[in-house]
Design an enzyme around this catalytic site. Structure first.
Site, PDB file in Angstrom:
ATOM      1  N   ILE A   1       0.831  -1.223   0.000  1.00 60.02           N
ATOM      2  CA  ILE A   1       0.000   0.000   0.000  1.00 60.02           C
ATOM      3  C   ILE A   1       0.855   1.258   0.000  1.00 60.02           C
ATOM      4  O   ILE A   1       0.580   2.220  -0.705  1.00 60.02           O
ATOM      5  CB  ILE A   1      -0.936   0.060   1.244  1.00 60.02           C
ATOM      6  CG1 ILE A   1      -1.787  -1.186   1.374  1.00 60.02           C
ATOM      7  CG2 ILE A   1      -1.830   1.283   1.163  1.00 60.02           C
ATOM      8  CD1 ILE A   1      -2.665  -1.186   2.635  1.00 60.02           C
ATOM      9  N   GLY A   2       1.876   1.263   0.817  1.00 57.63           N
ATOM     10  CA  GLY A   2       2.696   2.481   0.889  1.00 57.63           C
ATOM     11  C   GLY A   2       3.837   2.277   1.868  1.00 57.63           C
ATOM     12  O   GLY A   2       3.910   1.252   2.547  1.00 57.63           O
TER      13      GLY A   2
ATOM     14  N   GLY B   1       8.961   1.779   7.713  1.00 56.75           N
ATOM     15  CA  GLY B   1       8.932   0.530   6.953  1.00 56.75           C
ATOM     16  C   GLY B   1       7.838   0.627   5.904  1.00 56.75           C
ATOM     17  O   GLY B   1       7.704   1.661   5.260  1.00 56.75           O
TER      18      GLY B   1
ATOM     19  N   ASP C   1       0.091  13.662  17.045  1.00 60.22           N
ATOM     20  CA  ASP C   1       0.542  13.721  15.653  1.00 60.22           C
ATOM     21  C   ASP C   1      -0.656  13.735  14.710  1.00 60.22           C
ATOM     22  O   ASP C   1      -0.696  13.016  13.719  1.00 60.22           O
ATOM     23  CB  ASP C   1       1.484  12.549  15.353  1.00 60.22           C
ATOM     24  CG  ASP C   1       2.406  12.839  14.170  1.00 60.22           C
ATOM     25  OD1 ASP C   1       2.532  14.025  13.776  1.00 60.22           O
ATOM     26  OD2 ASP C   1       2.991  11.884  13.627  1.00 60.22           O
TER      27      ASP C   1
HETATM   28  O1  3AM Z   1       1.498   6.104   1.178  1.00 64.68           O
HETATM   29  P1  3AM Z   1       0.020   6.346   1.200  1.00 64.68           P
HETATM   30  O2  3AM Z   1      -0.391   7.688   1.726  1.00 64.68           O
HETATM   31  O3  3AM Z   1      -0.693   5.954  -0.057  1.00 64.68           O
HETATM   32  O4  3AM Z   1      -2.425   5.673   4.167  1.00 64.68           O
HETATM   33  C1  3AM Z   1      -1.257   5.010   4.556  1.00 64.68           C
HETATM   34  C2  3AM Z   1      -0.098   5.290   3.624  1.00 64.68           C
HETATM   35  O5  3AM Z   1      -0.562   5.302   2.297  1.00 64.68           O
HETATM   36  C3  3AM Z   1      -1.421   3.506   4.398  1.00 64.68           C
HETATM   37  O6  3AM Z   1      -0.094   3.025   4.306  1.00 64.68           O
HETATM   38  C4  3AM Z   1       0.741   4.032   3.762  1.00 64.68           C
HETATM   39  C5  3AM Z   1       1.969   4.189   4.631  1.00 64.68           C
HETATM   40  O7  3AM Z   1       1.609   4.630   5.910  1.00 64.68           O
HETATM   41  N1  3AM Z   1      -2.051   2.874   5.551  1.00 64.68           N
HETATM   42  C6  3AM Z   1      -1.596   2.884   6.833  1.00 64.68           C
HETATM   43  N2  3AM Z   1      -2.435   2.204   7.612  1.00 64.68           N
HETATM   44  C7  3AM Z   1      -3.455   1.747   6.817  1.00 64.68           C
HETATM   45  C8  3AM Z   1      -4.655   0.996   7.064  1.00 64.68           C
HETATM   46  N3  3AM Z   1      -4.969   0.580   8.290  1.00 64.68           N
HETATM   47  C9  3AM Z   1      -3.212   2.184   5.508  1.00 64.68           C
HETATM   48  N4  3AM Z   1      -4.031   1.916   4.486  1.00 64.68           N
HETATM   49  C10 3AM Z   1      -5.145   1.190   4.780  1.00 64.68           C
HETATM   50  N5  3AM Z   1      -5.458   0.730   6.024  1.00 64.68           N
END
Ligand code: 3AM
Length: 298
Positions: free
Chosen positions: A17-18, A23, A130
């Site tokens: 996802i990202g 990490g 935060d």
């Molecule tokens: O890098 P982007 O902004 O696309 O939104 C969070 C971020 O996406 C996503 O993971 C990336 C790195 O933090 N993210 C974090 N927790 C999440 C969750 N519980 C998540 N996306 C979906 N569900």
């Protein structure tokens, strides 16, 4: 504190996802239930990373609510800690802000959901520390939840007014940047900055360095809006209640919900800033010019 089983037997990874300094995050399937989860894979080697991660797990495990991203499980794999949490299919508010133009109604609805999350944390003597649009996640069913509790702190009778400078500079309250003892209302200031992000796509002083941004927050006080005349008086008033430099004058989450968000507790009054129920829908329309990821509708 962590589950000793092998997470690879329980979950099947679907996609990346990202990533961030900690990490990366993947979407995965719980093999037993078929439900989707998000797994945050945290590299524990960074400075202070272990403390932040333990903090995040302790707070997430202790406090469960429909307005915070809920903890499901955690595993230690060598130097990597896997934090399994509910999957938010709408992504971060920061992405929505950059891909769409939010109306005042949408801003009101998102604000109400976030304030419910902050009210829940503050009622339990937790300061998030935060709050920013990256740490607000959305689901396409319209739910909005707070996440990332690494910097949050549990207040105690012995430590009820911390003064540790913590947070992301552009979102920090004046009392944080100046090293004064502070309370839960620092999150309300940060939330007011999120309000500005929803309008202007970035926080005040975004073009400035960390140091300059902190100096400006300490000296300017309530930040100026770029085009205040384009906003309703209710929205301007709402932001001004969140962005009072004097912590005493700044409203609490509960006060904002009770007075400024009509229908926040299910009742409908004629006063206040009236958010509609928030719904997101995946776009099934063919893209026109620059297509938003999500189509927002009332
Ligand atoms: O890098 P982007 O902004 O696309 O939104 C969070 C971020 O996406 C996503 O993971 C990336 C790195 O933090 N993210 C974090 N927790 C999440 C969750 N519980 C998540 N996306 C979906 N569900």
């Amino acid at each position: 504190m962590v589950n000793q089983e092998n997470p690879m037997m329980k979950y099947t990874e679907l996609e990346h996802i990202g990533s961030g300094g900690f990490g990366h995050v993947v979407r995965a399937l719980n093999n037993a239930t078929g439900g989707e989860v998000a797994i945050k894979k945290i590299n524990l080697q960074g400075l202070g990373r272990k403390e932040l991660t333990v903090n995040e797990i302790v707070i997430m495990k202790r406090y469960r609510s429909s307005s915070v991203v809920n903890y499901l499980d955690s595993y230690l794999l060598g130097e990597e800690l896997w934090l399994v949490m509910e999957y938010m299919d709408g992504g971060a508010l920061s992405d929505v802000i950059h891909k769409t133009c939010l109306s005042e109604d949408h801003i009101a609805a998102i604000s109400r959901e976030c304030l419910q999350g902050l009210d829940f944390l503050h009622s339990n003597d937790v300061i998030h520390r935060d709050v920013k649009s990256d740490n607000i996640l959305l689901r396409t069913d319209g739910s909005v939840k707070l996440t990332d509790f690494g910097l949050s702190t549990q207040l105690t009778p012995e430590q009820s007014r911390p003064c540790l400078v913590a947070g992301t500079p552009w979102w920090m309250a004046p009392e944080v940047v100046t090293g004064q003892p502070y309370g839960p209302k620092v999150d309300i200031w940060s939330f007011g900055i999120v309000g500005i992000e929803m309008l202007e796509k970035e926080p005040p002083y975004w073009d400035q360095s960390h140091t300059s941004a902190r100096r400006l927050i300490a000296t300017v006080g309530t930040p100026k809006l770029r085009q205040p005349k384009l906003l309703s008086a209710l929205l301007r008033d709402f932001l001004s209640c969140c962005l009072q430099t004097d912590e005493e004058q700044r409203w609490s989450a509960k006060e904002l919900l009770q007075v400024k968000c009509e229908g926040a507790a299910g009742e409908t009054g004629s006063e206040g800033w009236a958010p509609p129920p928030l719904k997101f829908k995946a776009s099934d329309e063919p893209p026109s010019s620059s297509p938003p990821l999500l189509v927002l509708f009332k």
